[in-house]
Design a protein around this motif. Structure first.
Motif, short mmCIF file in Angstrom:
data_model
loop_
_atom_site.label_atom_id
_atom_site.label_comp_id
_atom_site.label_asym_id
_atom_site.label_seq_id
_atom_site.Cartn_x
_atom_site.Cartn_y
_atom_site.Cartn_z
N GLU A 19 0.84 -1.21 0.00
CA GLU A 19 0.00 0.00 0.00
C GLU A 19 0.87 1.25 0.00
O GLU A 19 0.57 2.24 -0.70
N LEU A 20 1.95 1.24 0.76
CA LEU A 20 2.85 2.38 0.78
C LEU A 20 3.55 2.57 -0.57
O LEU A 20 3.70 3.70 -1.03
N LEU A 21 3.94 1.47 -1.20
CA LEU A 21 4.55 1.58 -2.53
C LEU A 21 3.55 2.13 -3.55
O LEU A 21 3.91 2.94 -4.41
N VAL A 38 9.96 9.57 0.79
CA VAL A 38 9.71 9.25 2.20
C VAL A 38 8.81 8.03 2.31
O VAL A 38 9.06 7.12 3.11
N THR A 39 7.79 7.98 1.50
CA THR A 39 6.84 6.86 1.54
C THR A 39 7.50 5.56 1.09
O THR A 39 7.23 4.49 1.65
N SER A 40 8.38 5.65 0.11
CA SER A 40 9.11 4.46 -0.34
C SER A 40 9.97 3.89 0.77
O SER A 40 10.01 2.67 0.98
N THR A 131 13.73 1.18 -6.58
CA THR A 131 14.58 0.49 -5.61
C THR A 131 13.76 -0.05 -4.45
O THR A 131 13.94 -1.20 -4.03
N ALA A 132 12.86 0.76 -3.93
CA ALA A 132 12.01 0.31 -2.82
C ALA A 132 11.20 -0.92 -3.22
O ALA A 132 11.06 -1.85 -2.43
N ALA A 133 10.69 -0.93 -4.44
CA ALA A 133 9.93 -2.10 -4.91
C ALA A 133 10.83 -3.34 -4.93
O ALA A 133 10.39 -4.43 -4.54
N SER A 134 12.07 -3.19 -5.35
CA SER A 134 13.02 -4.32 -5.35
C SER A 134 13.33 -4.79 -3.94
O SER A 134 13.38 -6.00 -3.67
#
Length: 162
Positions: A19-21, A38-40, A131-134
């Motif tokens: 949800e954050l992503l 920030v959210t990532s 990057t955050a998704a990875s």
């Protein structure tokens, strides 16, 4: 903790990292690059916390969780204390993953945006969301193997006695 109970707890847990992503992608599309960054990072920290909590249970040391976690300032895996705890519990040398350099850059950008009011460029925000998704995908994979026989590598449960 039985396997069925563990699976029930994992299934019932709300998927805040995803949800954050999703929110980060929306902020990116809306041109709110600092909020996207920030959210990532929040997505990564929430996911890291869940992995660490899961491994306390999987390793049979849940009774240590509160005491050990009180020593951490956050679940930011670029922090040496948090990463060492994560590696000790999971056996995953996350700092050797393909995304690690970009993850460290992401954390730096987040800190500059939050603490110094720095502006984030669109290309930087795009890199951060990717990057955050990875990172979240990797952490989800590691979390998923917590209660399986194959935890990979030389984990504390598999080390030969001295």
């Amino acid at each position: 903790v039985s396997m069925n109970e563990s699976l029930r707890l994992l299934v019932a847990e709300r998927d805040y990292p995803s949800e954050l992503l999703h929110s980060a992608r929306q902020m990116l599309a809306a041109g709110r690059f600092e909020v996207a960054v920030v959210t990532s990072q929040m997505a990564c920290e929430v996911c890291a916390e869940r992995v660490i909590r899961t491994y306390f249970k999987a390793r049979g040391v849940a009774y240590l969780e509160a005491a050990v976690e009180s020593l951490l300032s956050s679940y930011n895996l670029s922090n040496d204390k948090g990463r060492r705890l994560y590696v000790a519990l999971t056996g995953d040398q996350i700092q050797h993953q393909h995304f690690w350099t970009e993850y460290k850059t992401m954390v730096s950008l987040r800190n500059k945006a939050v603490h110094a009011g720095s502006r984030i460029q669109e290309s930087q925000a795009q890199m951060v969301v990717r990057t955050a998704a990875s990172v979240v995908k990797h952490l989800d994979r590691i979390k998923g193997r917590a209660f399986t026989a194959d935890r990979g590598g030389d984990t504390p449960c598999r080390r030969a006695p001295p």
